[in-house]
Design a protein around this motif. Structure first.
Motif, short mmCIF file in Angstrom:
data_model
loop_
_atom_site.label_atom_id
_atom_site.label_comp_id
_atom_site.label_asym_id
_atom_site.label_seq_id
_atom_site.Cartn_x
_atom_site.Cartn_y
_atom_site.Cartn_z
N PRO A 1 19.93 11.61 9.64
CA PRO A 1 20.05 13.07 9.45
C PRO A 1 19.98 13.79 10.80
O PRO A 1 19.55 13.23 11.80
N PRO A 2 20.40 15.07 10.83
CA PRO A 2 20.30 15.85 12.07
C PRO A 2 18.85 15.93 12.54
O PRO A 2 17.91 15.92 11.74
N LEU A 3 18.69 16.03 13.87
CA LEU A 3 17.36 16.00 14.45
C LEU A 3 17.28 17.05 15.56
O LEU A 3 18.22 17.20 16.35
N PRO A 4 16.18 17.82 15.64
CA PRO A 4 16.03 18.76 16.76
C PRO A 4 16.03 18.01 18.09
O PRO A 4 15.57 16.87 18.18
N VAL A 5 16.54 18.67 19.11
CA VAL A 5 16.67 18.04 20.42
C VAL A 5 15.33 17.54 20.95
O VAL A 5 15.23 16.42 21.47
N ASP A 6 14.29 18.37 20.81
CA ASP A 6 12.99 17.96 21.36
C ASP A 6 12.44 16.72 20.65
O ASP A 6 11.87 15.82 21.28
N GLU A 7 12.64 16.63 19.32
CA GLU A 7 12.18 15.46 18.58
C GLU A 7 12.97 14.21 18.98
O GLU A 7 12.41 13.11 19.06
N GLU B 1 19.52 21.58 16.36
CA GLU B 1 19.64 20.27 15.71
C GLU B 1 20.96 19.64 16.10
O GLU B 1 22.00 20.30 16.10
N ILE B 2 20.92 18.35 16.42
CA ILE B 2 22.13 17.63 16.78
C ILE B 2 22.19 16.32 16.00
O ILE B 2 21.19 15.89 15.41
N ARG B 3 23.35 15.74 16.00
CA ARG B 3 23.52 14.45 15.32
C ARG B 3 23.03 13.34 16.24
O ARG B 3 23.57 13.16 17.34
#
Length: 412
Positions: A271-277, A307-309
């Motif tokens: 799933p998409p994830l925030p950049v910092d995570e 959020e990015i892939r």
């Protein structure tokens, strides 16, 4: 017709229209100068009508090339040159025909045809200019005699020859240099494409080897995990800690091989994830690879983290760059992540020996940096990004990565 060929054809037609516009401007100024400056009566009405018609046709062709380049056909250049020859013939007919020194301007469309058209179409233009010149010998409207003018006809003819030479030389030089620049640009584009194809062949070879290696390593890693687990159950103290670390490393290897198989099979279920995570996860994976390394991570930007892939190849490329920085430096590695607008900026800074101490090349940042940088750069370029490496003052290397967020969010 391919898109690249259509763009090239449109560029050639634009150059031809530029030559025509310059020629029409020169002919208009010459006509007005001869009629009003030298006080030689010329049939202004038909001459201005022909010039205006050619000007309107030029503007219309320019609009068509700019707005609808995909509708251009191979014969477009030929027809544009046919219009030029016909228009020049009409202008010469009303201004003395073959006795007009500007008749040498017939050489301009021939020169353009030689550069831009194939052999058959070039001969068509040549035949048209010869036919036009021959018809002007028989049919033309003579210029009024100038016996009582303050300039004799020979002086005017010589002046016209000089003007013709200046116009022809200037237009041919302009068009010739434009085509040379175009050919040079094409050569550079072909060289870049050959370089990219060679690099892609290397990457395909590495990918094929990686896929085979992943299959071969599955069984040995399973055996190592079983034996190490049994030994850990029977051990205590420092030996147990070492075996636990070995089991963690084996688990990391198996996880990496699993991601490799998932990528090869085309599965994109993350799933998409925030950049910092995402970078926190990469930091955790780096800690497993290099337990003694330290990563100082800072993430900030305008607004919440986008959020990015979490595409596996991109994660691996970023992890490779972090791993190489950690391998080159015993000091903590800094990773600064910043986002604003459509840009994602990633800066990795180490305090290692830098390029010069390890051989001077950009592939000498750490162990295996040559292939690691090649793969990372290819992956990041595939997402429309760039990778640049700079020597840091006081030692170390600064890796600057720039990525467009819209490419990373395409399937998020």
């Amino acid at each position: 017709m391919t898109t690249q060929h259509a763009v090239s054809l449109a560029a050639n037609i634009e150059r031809l229209l530029s030559v025509r516009a310059l020629l029409l401007t020169a002919l208009l100024l010459t006509t007005l100068a001869v009629h009003y400056g030298f006080e030689l009566p010329l049939p202004l009405a038909p001459l201005l009508v022909v010039i205006a018609a050619l000007a309107l046709l030029t503007v219309g062709s320019w609009w068509r090339v700019r707005r609808r380049p995909q509708r251009l056909r191979e014969g477009e250049l030929l027809w544009q040159l046919v219009v030029d020859v016909a228009g020049l013939t009409a202008l010469l007919y009303f201004s003395g025909g073959w006795t007009n020194p500007l008749v040498s301007l017939y050489l301009v469309p021939i020169a353009v045809a030689v550069i831009m058209l194939d052999r058959g179409r070039t001969w068509i233009i040549m035949a048209m200019t010869v036919a036009g010149y021959s018809l002007l010998v028989l049919y033309h409207r003579p210029v009024v005699a100038v016996e009582h003018h303050h300039l004799d006809s020979f002086t005017l003819h010589v002046a016209g020859m000089w003007l013709t030479f200046v116009l022809a030389a200037g237009l041919i030089t302009y068009f010739g240099t434009s085509m040379v620049n175009l050919l040079r640009a094409r050569e550079q584009a072909l060289a870049a494409e050959r370089e990219e194809n060679l690099r892609n062949e290397q990457i395909i070879g590495v990918a094929t080897l990686a896929a085979g290696t992943a299959h071969e390593l599955s069984t040995p890693l399973g055996s190592i995990a079983v034996i190490a687990s049994e030994l850990a159950d029977q051990s205590e103290g420092a030996q147990r800690e070492q075996l636990d670390m070995l089991l963690a490393q084996v688990a990391t290897c198996r996880d990496t091989l699993g991601r490799l198989r998932m990528t090869a099979s085309g599965e994109q279920s993350a799933p998409p994830l925030p950049v910092d995570e995402l970078f926190e996860e990469l930091g955790a994976r780096l800690a497993l690879y290099r337990p003694r390394s330290r990563l100082q991570l800072s993430c900030n930007g305008s607004g919440a983290a986008p959020e990015i892939r979490p595409e596996p190849t991109l994660q691996q490329a970023l992890l490779n760059l972090l791993d190489n920085a950690a391998a080159a430096s015993e000091q903590p590695v800094e990773c600064r992540v910043h986002w604003h607008g459509d840009a994602l900026e990633i800066d990795i800074l180490d305090q290692g020996p830098g390029f010069q101490a390890r051989g001077g090349g950009s592939g000498a940042m750490g162990e295996g940096m040559g292939m690691g940088l090649l793969l990372a750069n290819a992956t990041i370029e595939r997402f429309g990004g760039t990778v640049s490496l700079r020597q840091r003052e006081g030692g170390g290397v600064h890796v600057a990565i720039r990525l467009p967020l819209h490419a990373l969010q395409a399937s998020a």
